[in-house]
Write an enzyme that holds these catalytic residues in place. Sequence first.
Site, mmCIF file in Angstrom:
data_model
loop_
_atom_site.group_PDB
_atom_site.id
_atom_site.type_symbol
_atom_site.label_atom_id
_atom_site.label_comp_id
_atom_site.label_asym_id
_atom_site.label_seq_id
_atom_site.Cartn_x
_atom_site.Cartn_y
_atom_site.Cartn_z
ATOM 1 N N LYS A 155 0.825 -1.216 0.000
ATOM 2 C CA LYS A 155 0.000 0.000 0.000
ATOM 3 C C LYS A 155 0.859 1.265 0.000
ATOM 4 O O LYS A 155 1.738 1.410 0.836
ATOM 5 C CB LYS A 155 -0.908 0.012 1.232
ATOM 6 N N THR A 171 0.787 5.478 6.295
ATOM 7 C CA THR A 171 1.762 4.400 6.406
ATOM 8 C C THR A 171 1.709 3.568 5.138
ATOM 9 O O THR A 171 0.644 3.280 4.609
ATOM 10 C CB THR A 171 1.444 3.496 7.615
ATOM 11 N N LEU A 219 -4.300 -0.428 7.799
ATOM 12 C CA LEU A 219 -2.972 0.181 7.784
ATOM 13 C C LEU A 219 -3.208 1.673 7.632
ATOM 14 O O LEU A 219 -3.944 2.102 6.737
ATOM 15 C CB LEU A 219 -2.146 -0.371 6.618
ATOM 16 N N ASP A 220 -2.594 2.476 8.500
ATOM 17 C CA ASP A 220 -2.853 3.909 8.536
ATOM 18 C C ASP A 220 -2.724 4.556 7.158
ATOM 19 O O ASP A 220 -1.917 4.130 6.326
ATOM 20 C CB ASP A 220 -1.869 4.609 9.484
ATOM 21 N N LEU A 221 -3.497 5.616 6.962
ATOM 22 C CA LEU A 221 -3.472 6.357 5.706
ATOM 23 C C LEU A 221 -2.061 6.786 5.327
ATOM 24 O O LEU A 221 -1.649 6.675 4.173
ATOM 25 C CB LEU A 221 -4.382 7.591 5.828
#
Length: 247
Positions: free
Chosen positions: A77, A114, A110-112
């Site tokens: 990502k 990260t 998963l954090d924006l």
Amino acid sequence: MENVPKQSVRLQKFMADCGVASRRKAEEIIKAGRVLVNGQKITEMGRQIDPDRDQVMVDGVALKRPGGKKVYIAFNKPQGVLSTASDERGRPTVLDYVDVPERIYPVGRLDLDTEGLILLTNDGELAHDLTHPSVGIEKEYEALVGGILTRAQAGALERGIMLDGSKTAPAKVEIIEIREEKTHVRLVIHEGRNRQIRRMMDAVGHRVLFLRRLRVGGIHVGHLHVGAWRHLTQAEVAQLKKMVDKH
């Protein structure tokens, strides 16, 4: 005792099997009153349904359990991409990058801001098990933080940091390099609290400048380019299932 058909399943599991969302997210959809079973709105947990006889509708769309193959995907990502199936504000999501005919969804979050490895699947049962707190799948990250992370601070992270009134589980912390008042560090955790790595670093006085997830269980991002994806191998899928079967 109520006579429950042998083929009955919990509503949220059926929704996950149909690829609507993970089982946990399906529970939120039920509580929001978006689900009808045989025309009746369901908002409570625990409802059992017979997939062969009961009609389940979500937001007016009838669900049908997929008969096709299970799909398991590793995606690297990019930053700025949401780890959700859709976004009301039209922001990019992981599904904008992964092109498969099956209806899949991300396993966990998963954090924006990260980047790194996130798994996607249409296997609702496995997705639920992988994100259940009792399983404690290891997740490995590398971070660049501002300032010099001392060995004492790393030890505090390893022992656990108080977040939201409870201590984080023990972590593994390796200081890789310190250069120009920045520290390159590798961390392994097995929890999934919101923005956990960033908040742990904040707690010991260091701001995360960059964060990447390298591994989930035995699945590594490896040489997968940012924004690229691949199918998991049969061995990788078997390894994930073996991990959750232990719990």
